[in-house]
Design a protein around this motif. Structure first.
Motif, short mmCIF file in Angstrom:
data_model
loop_
_atom_site.label_atom_id
_atom_site.label_comp_id
_atom_site.label_asym_id
_atom_site.label_seq_id
_atom_site.Cartn_x
_atom_site.Cartn_y
_atom_site.Cartn_z
N PHE B 36 -30.89 -68.52 -16.73
CA PHE B 36 -29.78 -69.51 -16.83
C PHE B 36 -28.45 -68.60 -16.54
CE2 PHE B 36 -26.33 -71.77 -18.83
CZ PHE B 36 -26.41 -72.80 -18.08
N GLN B 37 -27.77 -68.96 -15.31
CA GLN B 37 -26.32 -68.11 -15.35
C GLN B 37 -25.30 -68.93 -16.02
OE1 GLN B 37 -25.56 -66.71 -11.58
NE2 GLN B 37 -23.95 -65.11 -12.20
N ALA B 38 -24.68 -68.16 -17.00
CA ALA B 38 -23.66 -68.96 -17.73
C ALA B 38 -22.24 -68.53 -17.27
CB ALA B 38 -23.93 -68.95 -19.26
N LEU B 39 -22.13 -67.60 -16.72
CA LEU B 39 -20.82 -66.96 -16.29
C LEU B 39 -20.91 -66.40 -14.75
CD1 LEU B 39 -19.34 -65.20 -19.44
CD2 LEU B 39 -18.83 -67.49 -18.58
N LYS B 40 -20.20 -66.80 -13.76
CA LYS B 40 -20.43 -66.40 -12.59
C LYS B 40 -19.13 -65.89 -12.10
CE LYS B 40 -23.40 -70.65 -12.23
NZ LYS B 40 -23.12 -71.82 -11.67
N HIS B 41 -19.42 -64.58 -11.90
CA HIS B 41 -18.19 -63.77 -11.24
C HIS B 41 -16.96 -64.06 -11.65
CE1 HIS B 41 -20.30 -61.44 -8.28
NE2 HIS B 41 -19.05 -61.15 -7.64
N ILE B 42 -16.61 -63.67 -13.18
CA ILE B 42 -15.54 -64.02 -13.66
C ILE B 42 -14.59 -62.89 -13.40
CG2 ILE B 42 -14.52 -64.76 -15.82
CD1 ILE B 42 -16.51 -66.77 -14.96
N ASN B 43 -13.15 -63.34 -13.00
CA ASN B 43 -12.10 -62.31 -12.94
C ASN B 43 -10.91 -62.81 -13.68
OD1 ASN B 43 -12.79 -60.01 -10.99
ND2 ASN B 43 -13.45 -61.98 -10.06
N LEU B 44 -10.43 -61.84 -14.86
CA LEU B 44 -9.48 -62.61 -15.52
C LEU B 44 -8.83 -61.51 -16.51
CD1 LEU B 44 -7.99 -65.13 -17.06
CD2 LEU B 44 -9.99 -65.15 -18.63
N ASP B 45 -7.60 -61.26 -16.61
CA ASP B 45 -6.71 -60.50 -17.30
C ASP B 45 -6.22 -61.11 -18.64
OD1 ASP B 45 -7.20 -58.58 -15.58
OD2 ASP B 45 -5.32 -58.69 -14.73
N ILE B 46 -6.67 -60.71 -19.83
CA ILE B 46 -6.15 -61.12 -21.20
C ILE B 46 -4.84 -60.38 -21.58
CG2 ILE B 46 -6.55 -61.80 -23.42
CD1 ILE B 46 -8.29 -63.19 -21.87
N PRO B 47 -3.71 -61.00 -21.40
CA PRO B 47 -2.49 -60.33 -21.80
C PRO B 47 -2.29 -59.79 -23.24
CG PRO B 47 -2.07 -62.60 -21.07
CD PRO B 47 -3.36 -62.44 -21.11
N LYS B 48 -1.76 -58.86 -23.23
CA LYS B 48 -1.69 -58.05 -24.74
C LYS B 48 -0.48 -58.90 -25.36
CE LYS B 48 -0.67 -53.53 -26.76
NZ LYS B 48 -2.12 -53.28 -27.62
N GLU B 82 -23.62 -58.44 -16.05
CA GLU B 82 -23.52 -57.49 -14.81
C GLU B 82 -21.75 -57.48 -14.65
OE1 GLU B 82 -24.90 -57.94 -10.68
OE2 GLU B 82 -27.05 -57.34 -11.92
N GLY B 83 -21.11 -56.46 -14.22
CA GLY B 83 -19.83 -56.53 -13.98
C GLY B 83 -18.88 -55.68 -14.90
N THR B 84 -17.81 -55.94 -15.00
CA THR B 84 -16.82 -54.98 -15.95
C THR B 84 -16.31 -55.88 -16.85
OG1 THR B 84 -16.47 -53.79 -13.92
CG2 THR B 84 -15.02 -53.30 -15.91
N LEU B 85 -16.29 -55.23 -18.15
CA LEU B 85 -15.51 -55.76 -19.25
C LEU B 85 -15.04 -54.77 -19.95
CD1 LEU B 85 -15.43 -58.85 -20.24
CD2 LEU B 85 -17.44 -58.56 -21.75
N LYS B 86 -13.51 -54.70 -20.01
CA LYS B 86 -12.84 -53.67 -20.70
C LYS B 86 -11.89 -54.11 -21.71
CE LYS B 86 -12.75 -50.13 -16.80
NZ LYS B 86 -12.16 -49.48 -15.99
N PHE B 87 -11.99 -53.39 -22.72
CA PHE B 87 -10.91 -53.61 -23.93
C PHE B 87 -9.96 -52.15 -23.93
CE2 PHE B 87 -10.19 -52.75 -28.37
CZ PHE B 87 -9.12 -53.86 -28.72
N GLU B 88 -8.72 -52.46 -23.65
CA GLU B 88 -7.85 -51.37 -23.70
C GLU B 88 -8.37 -49.98 -23.00
OE1 GLU B 88 -6.49 -50.44 -27.68
OE2 GLU B 88 -4.89 -52.33 -27.67
N GLY B 89 -8.69 -50.43 -21.75
CA GLY B 89 -9.45 -49.51 -20.64
C GLY B 89 -10.59 -49.16 -20.97
N GLN B 90 -11.34 -49.26 -22.23
CA GLN B 90 -12.62 -48.82 -22.32
C GLN B 90 -13.79 -49.99 -22.09
OE1 GLN B 90 -11.86 -47.44 -26.64
NE2 GLN B 90 -13.73 -46.24 -26.02
#
Ligand code: ADP
Ligand code: MG
Lengths: 308, 268
Positions: B36-48, B82-90
């Motif tokens: 079951f795919q719960a998240l599909k191709h999410i693109n989002l920036d969380i501002p500091k 799958e895809g990228t998830l970064k916290f402070e660039g890591q």
């Protein structure tokens, strides 16, 4: 054929009313029977057991602290038996607790699938094995092991240590199952809260899970102790049955309150001092089990108050 | 907290040109080993140092995404990403999960204080990271409870069980507990849905205040709450991120029809 509403109501109401009172009567009677049995039991044991002190002229103090249990000589010092009972109980709990707790942690926190489907049924199998089988196994395996480990010091191998080991195996399923239940009852929200603070699994188990399960874990331990304290047959088969004097060490053959009661019964004639003294042992056993139950209730109510 | 300060803060702050704290790029998530795919191709920036709200109907994946930010998703079996998830660039999934959670705190939907004293609740996180002197402990308790607007109510009774608090107080204790490890990010999953209206408004004020120095991400069922607390809003629908942007823009001028329909209450 049409009935008036009143008639219909009467017809319907009558048996209902009767059922109510019959139900009340039956269930009430059941409660009364249980209450009477409990009261009668305690009364009987107390009455017979206290005869030793009030009619036969044996001081309660000397009964409790006397170091020789030789009924044929008229010597009724129950201390060796009390010491025997407490040492096998405490030792067996000491042996069982880490194993029960360790497996409960494994089952609940690490491998719930395996634990619930395979391990727990396996453990529960142990509950159903009759005492005499434990005794038999103890006699052949544990006593022999004592002899080969400790050599001459172990004598026949019968003694407090053997009794404690057999009891430890016997109470293991009770303590393990109750510990599993205790850990499983800890809300998952506590674990999540701990993980979310950056804690590892072991930090979480140690500081949150075990801590919140503590009252239930203590209940588990005391349930195990109650069982160990009251067990007779299996202990009798491996402890050696020496009642007359204080055991000097864990490898010494000894006796417990329960084993002395059983073995003494064959020689005691009804109404004799010896007979009453055996009832007094029964009274001590009863008092101890009431005491254990009291502790369980105290823990329970304290735990309940905390979770309000 | 003084009244005018709150007023000033409830004005939405710009999220443009703000450093990104958490970056989500082409991110997919499956439950049940891909069933079951719960998240599909999410693109989002969380501002500091801003407050970001996730809105959308039940079951659209808000909690799922939130729980990837501190890797709480690790505890659910059969999760694939799958895809990228970064916290402070890591890369979040390459970090040490425990170290990450110290820096990315979480507050849950149902207040979950531990069955121990208020003080032990607060010091639970810090104590696991190293020994604390009594003074350090006192200092952490006062700082975090003050930040969580609970200090005045409990300062004389820190030995009281955390379970004896009211729902609203318990949630503030959980906020204080999360602040005790000095996290940079605070994730809140419908933190007020189990609270009464007064407690809700206290916690909403807290979110605004905390977002001065922390990055706050809040999942909410309540659109008004998003307009009151969030600088940025992201609208999810069936595992898709439909639209995200400054709260004012998303609410006053939604670009997508789905968003318009949801905001106007045509589905929920
Ligand atoms: N542990 C899980 N296993 C399988 N499916 C899940 C799990 N958790 C959530 N889901 C599903 O993923 C979807 C998104 O859930 P969730 O993120 O909790 O939604 P929201 O927080 O927006 O209400 C839902 O359809 C839900 O049923
Ligand atoms: Mg949710």
């Amino acid at each position: 054929m049409a009935k008036t509403k009143e008639e219909y109501k009467d017809k319907k109401m009558m048996p209902k009313g009767q059922l109510e009172s019959v139900g009340l009567g039956l269930t009430g009677a059941c409660v009364a029977v249980v209450a009477i049995v409990v009261v009668a039991l305690i009364f009987m044991v107390a009455q017979q057991g206290l005869t030793t002190f009030f009619a036969d002229g044996i001081g309660f103090g000397s009964f409790i602290t006397g170091q020789n249990w030789i009924p044929s000589d008229g010597r009724f010092g129950a201390l060796p038996l009390i010491v025997g009972s407490f040492s096998v109980t405490l030792l067996s709990t000491l042996f069982t607790l880490p194993i029960a707790l360790g497996s409960a942690i494994f089952v609940v926190e690490i491998q719930p699938g395996f634990g619930r489907k395979i391990f727990q049924p396996l453990v529960e199998l142990l509950v159903g094995i009759p005492s005499v089988v434990y005794g038999l196994i103890g006699l052949t395996v544990v006593n022999a092991a004592m002899r080969s480990i400790f050599g001459a010091a172990a004598g026949t191998g019968a003694g407090i240590l053997s009794g404690a080991i057999v009891l430890a195996v016997m109470i293991l399923p009770t303590v393990t199952t109750l510990s599993i239940d205790a850990l499983a009852a800890v809300p998952n929200a506590y674990r999540e809260g701990s993980y979310a603070l950056g804690c590892t699994r072991w930090q979480t188990v140690w500081h949150v899970v075990l801590k919140s399960a503590m009252p239930s874990l203590m209940t588990a331990v005391i349930m195990g102790m109650t069982r160990a304290f009251g067990e007779t047959l299996a202990v009798q088969m491996v402890i050696g049955g020496v009642e007359k004097s204080m055991p000097a060490g864990l490898l010494d053959p000894a006796a417990t309150l329960t084993t002395a009661l059983t073995s003494g019964l064959s020689n005691a004639t009804t109404g004799s001092v010896e007979y009453h003294a055996l009832w007094s042992l029964g009274l001590i056993l009863l008092a101890m089990s009431l005491f254990f139950i009291l502790i369980i209730h105290l823990i329970g109510s304290k735990g309940a108050a905390k979770h309000d | 907290m003084s009244q005018d300060r709150v007023f000033e803060q409830s004005e939405h702050r710009s999220v443009q040109g703000v450093e990104t704290e958490i970056e989500v790029k082409d991110f997919d998530l499956w439950y049940d080993n891909g069933g079951f795919q719960a998240l599909k191709h999410i693109n989002l920036d969380i501002p500091k140092s801003r407050c970001t709200a996730f809105i959308g109907p039940s079951g659209c994946g808000k909690t799922t995404l939130l729980r990837t930010f501190n890797r709480m998703c690790d505890f659910t079996e059969g999760v694939k990403t799958e895809g990228t998830l970064k916290f402070e660039g890591q890369q979040i999934f390459e970090m040490d999960a425990n170290a990450l959670r110290v820096r990315v705190g979480m507050v849950f939907q149902h207040p979950n204080p531990f069955p121990m004293s208020i003080r032990d609740n607060i010091l639970y996180g810090p104590a696991r990271m190293g020994k604390l002197s009594k003074e350090e402990g006192d200092e952490i308790c006062e700082r975090t409870l003050t930040e969580a607007a609970l200090w005045d109510e409990v300062k004389d009774n820190l030995a009281k069980s955390g379970l004896a608090l009211s729902g609203g107080q318990a949630q503030r204790l959980c906020i204080a507990r999360a602040l005790a490890t000095e996290p940079e990010v605070l994730l809140m999953d419908e933190p007020t849905s189990a609270l009464d209206p007064i407690s809700t408004s206290i916690v909403e004020q807290l979110m605004v205040e905390l977002a001065q120095e922390h990055t706050v991400v809040v999942v909410t069922h309540n659109m008004q709450q998003a307009t009151r607390v969030a600088d940025k809003t992201a609208f999810f629908y069936r595992g898709n991120l439909i639209e995200s942007g400054p709260t004012v823009e998303v609410f006053s001028n939604p670009k997508e029809q789905r968003t318009q329909e949801y905001l106007s209450g045509r589905f929920s």
